[in-house]
Write an enzyme that holds these catalytic residues in place. Sequence first.
Site, short mmCIF file in Angstrom:
data_model
loop_
_atom_site.label_atom_id
_atom_site.label_comp_id
_atom_site.label_asym_id
_atom_site.label_seq_id
_atom_site.Cartn_x
_atom_site.Cartn_y
_atom_site.Cartn_z
N HIS A 52 8.25 -48.93 10.45
CA HIS A 52 8.63 -50.04 11.34
C HIS A 52 9.35 -49.47 12.57
O HIS A 52 9.68 -48.27 12.62
CB HIS A 52 9.53 -51.03 10.62
CG HIS A 52 10.71 -50.41 9.93
ND1 HIS A 52 11.78 -49.87 10.59
CD2 HIS A 52 10.95 -50.20 8.61
CE1 HIS A 52 12.64 -49.40 9.72
NE2 HIS A 52 12.16 -49.56 8.50
P1 TYD Z 1 13.79 -51.47 4.31
O1 TYD Z 1 14.45 -51.37 5.63
O2 TYD Z 1 12.65 -52.42 4.18
O3 TYD Z 1 13.35 -50.03 3.83
P2 TYD Z 1 12.39 -49.05 4.63
O4 TYD Z 1 13.19 -48.55 5.80
O5 TYD Z 1 12.00 -47.96 3.74
O6 TYD Z 1 11.26 -49.91 5.11
O7 TYD Z 1 14.89 -51.85 3.25
C1 TYD Z 1 14.59 -52.05 1.88
C2 TYD Z 1 15.51 -53.11 1.33
O8 TYD Z 1 16.88 -52.71 1.44
C3 TYD Z 1 15.38 -54.44 2.04
O9 TYD Z 1 15.38 -55.46 1.06
C4 TYD Z 1 16.62 -54.55 2.86
C5 TYD Z 1 17.63 -53.69 2.13
N1 TYD Z 1 18.60 -53.03 3.04
C6 TYD Z 1 19.89 -53.52 3.15
O10 TYD Z 1 20.28 -54.51 2.51
N2 TYD Z 1 20.76 -52.86 3.98
C7 TYD Z 1 20.40 -51.78 4.71
O11 TYD Z 1 21.23 -51.21 5.46
C8 TYD Z 1 19.03 -51.30 4.61
C9 TYD Z 1 18.57 -50.13 5.41
C10 TYD Z 1 18.18 -51.96 3.77
#
Ligand code: TYD
Length: 136
Positions: A52
């Site tokens: 993303h």
């Molecule tokens: P996500 O950003 O989708 O992971 P990636 O970067 O691998 O795509 O995050 C995964 C899950 O973790 C999503 O449900 C949101 C949660 N999350 C938080 O609650 N706080 C944070 O700081 C981050 C980075 C993710």
Amino acid sequence: MSLQDVRIINLPKVLDDRGNLSFFQNSDQLPFEIKRVYWIYDVPGGEQRGGHAYKDLQEVIIALSGSFDVVLNDGRQEKVFSLNRSYYGLYVPQKIWRHLENFSTNALALIATDAFYDADQYMRDFDLFKQVANEK
Ligand code: TYD
């Protein structure tokens, strides 16, 4: 933003026979004030994270342990940074598509950002991202 705004930040390295030490603190080493830090670990072989871009969020990615690749795309071209040293921080500005892949066993990715978690910050549709990036 373009890939030209991406850069490796050399973090301080205090070499010592007892073991080395590196650090960063607001806002001496990073080009922003840190609001949030998170880390990615226990990544099964072959998995990817990220995938993303952020509308308005800057970050620095560090391989605290092990190694992985950060694949960046500004909508025009792609560049891969292989991180494998805990004293290199990869600065990624806003509006750059990125994903992390090729994690080694026991890889630990630390990410420091200038914004609190906000799902609305995410751009998750690559085609749409590319379209917006190329409008500028
Ligand atoms: P996500 O950003 O989708 O992971 P990636 O970067 O691998 O795509 O995050 C995964 C899950 O973790 C999503 O449900 C949101 C949660 N999350 C938080 O609650 N706080 C944070 O700081 C981050 C980075 C993710």
